[in-house]
Design a protein around this motif. Structure first.
Motif, PDB file in Angstrom:
ATOM      1  N   LEU A   1      50.916  42.864  45.873  1.00 40.00           N
ATOM      2  CA  LEU A   1      50.251  42.846  44.565  1.00 40.00           C
ATOM      3  C   LEU A   1      50.979  41.849  43.671  1.00 40.00           C
ATOM      4  N   THR A   2      50.242  40.862  43.145  1.00 38.48           N
ATOM      5  CA  THR A   2      50.830  39.832  42.296  1.00 38.48           C
ATOM      6  C   THR A   2      50.122  39.818  40.941  1.00 38.48           C
ATOM      7  N   LEU A   3      50.914  39.844  39.868  1.00 39.47           N
ATOM      8  CA  LEU A   3      50.392  39.773  38.499  1.00 39.47           C
ATOM      9  C   LEU A   3      51.015  38.571  37.812  1.00 39.47           C
ATOM     10  N   ASP A   4      50.172  37.736  37.214  1.00 41.19           N
ATOM     11  CA  ASP A   4      50.664  36.547  36.521  1.00 41.19           C
ATOM     12  C   ASP A   4      50.020  36.506  35.137  1.00 41.19           C
ATOM     13  N   TYR A   5      50.864  36.502  34.114  1.00 39.05           N
ATOM     14  CA  TYR A   5      50.362  36.505  32.733  1.00 39.05           C
ATOM     15  C   TYR A   5      50.897  35.273  32.015  1.00 39.05           C
ATOM     16  N   LYS A   6      49.999  34.502  31.416  1.00 41.58           N
ATOM     17  CA  LYS A   6      50.377  33.243  30.776  1.00 41.58           C
ATOM     18  C   LYS A   6      49.928  33.223  29.319  1.00 41.58           C
ATOM     19  N   ILE A   7      50.881  32.877  28.441  1.00 40.21           N
ATOM     20  CA  ILE A   7      50.594  32.699  27.013  1.00 40.21           C
ATOM     21  C   ILE A   7      51.132  31.338  26.610  1.00 40.21           C
TER      22      ILE A   7
ATOM     23  N   LEU B   1      43.461  38.452  28.222  1.00 43.04           N
ATOM     24  CA  LEU B   1      44.074  39.678  27.740  1.00 43.04           C
ATOM     25  C   LEU B   1      44.959  39.347  26.546  1.00 43.04           C
ATOM     26  N   GLY B   2      44.546  39.805  25.359  1.00 47.23           N
ATOM     27  CA  GLY B   2      45.276  39.474  24.148  1.00 47.23           C
ATOM     28  C   GLY B   2      45.269  37.965  23.952  1.00 47.23           C
ATOM     29  N   PRO B   3      46.415  37.365  23.609  1.00 52.19           N
ATOM     30  CA  PRO B   3      46.470  35.914  23.388  1.00 52.19           C
ATOM     31  C   PRO B   3      46.625  35.113  24.683  1.00 52.19           C
ATOM     32  N   GLY B   4      46.690  35.794  25.806  1.00 50.97           N
ATOM     33  CA  GLY B   4      46.941  35.089  27.064  1.00 50.97           C
ATOM     34  C   GLY B   4      45.912  35.410  28.140  1.00 50.97           C
TER      35      GLY B   4
END
Length: 201
Positions: free
Chosen positions: A103-109, A49-52
């Motif tokens: 519900l767990t959301l993890d976003y990494k860039i 998603l995008g840059p990550g």
């Protein structure tokens, strides 16, 4: 069990307590069978998603526990309500809450990552010392963590659990724990903030 108190000396067990100068007796007993039917479901999803990269997971747990006939000892037959009373039954049923959703959301860039976890705890019912039901309504808590990879082995995490300071349902009279809340669902500590340094060996 509940507390056995010798109100008189009409029975053998009451006489035994009186002889021992005991005002009340309470003990552990393997006197009950339970049956729990439940469902655990986990769904995971990963997407660039995008840059990550986004990783999402949803977990649900649903339970229904039933209690069977109480098996008392011979001396205590007819005292099933004391042997395993309303308070003890409610306490046992609360050990397998009807539902919990996560519900767990993890976003990494690159070196940065954000983790958000939302948990819904189902309703729990306990019984206080006055044999009155203490109803703890469903609650939703939110956890947040911000991380940064300092090196390949070291990382720093700053965040909080239950960041919106959600508490269990406040009770009008003294509860099992002696306060206005019992340690059910997410506990009664409110928000908890932390800083964590991780190192991989």
């Amino acid at each position: 069990t509940g507390t056995f108190e010798p109100d008189s000396v009409d029975t053998e067990w009451e006489q035994e307590l009186v002889n021992l100068n005991v005002a009340g007796a309470q003990f552990f007993a393997n006197a009950l069978d339970t049956r729990t039917i439940g469902l655990d479901a986990i769904v995971t999803y990963t997407k660039l998603l995008g840059p990550g990269r986004l990783q999402a997971s949803f977990a649900g747990n649903f339970n229904k526990m039933t209690l069977s006939k109480i098996k008392t000892s011979e001396k205590l037959q007819g005292l099933e309500d004391t042997y395993f009373g309303l308070r003890e039954k409610a306490f046992l049923l609360a050990s397998a809450p009807p539902s919990k959703l996560n519900l767990t959301l993890d976003y990494k860039i690159k070196r940065f990552n954000v983790n958000v976890r939302v948990v819904r705890f189902g309703k729990v019912v306990l019984v206080d010392w006055g044999d009155t039901e203490d109803i703890y309504k469903a609650r939703i808590t939110t956890d947040l963590a911000l991380g940064y990879d300092i090196t390949e082995k070291a990382s720093l995490v700053i965040g909080g659990n239950n960041i919106f300071n959600v508490y269990p349902t406040r009770q009008d009279i003294e509860t099992e724990s002696g306060g206005v809340w019992d340690p059910v669902q997410m506990g009664y500590g409110g928000a908890f903030w932390f800083t964590r340094l991780r190192w991989k060996f």
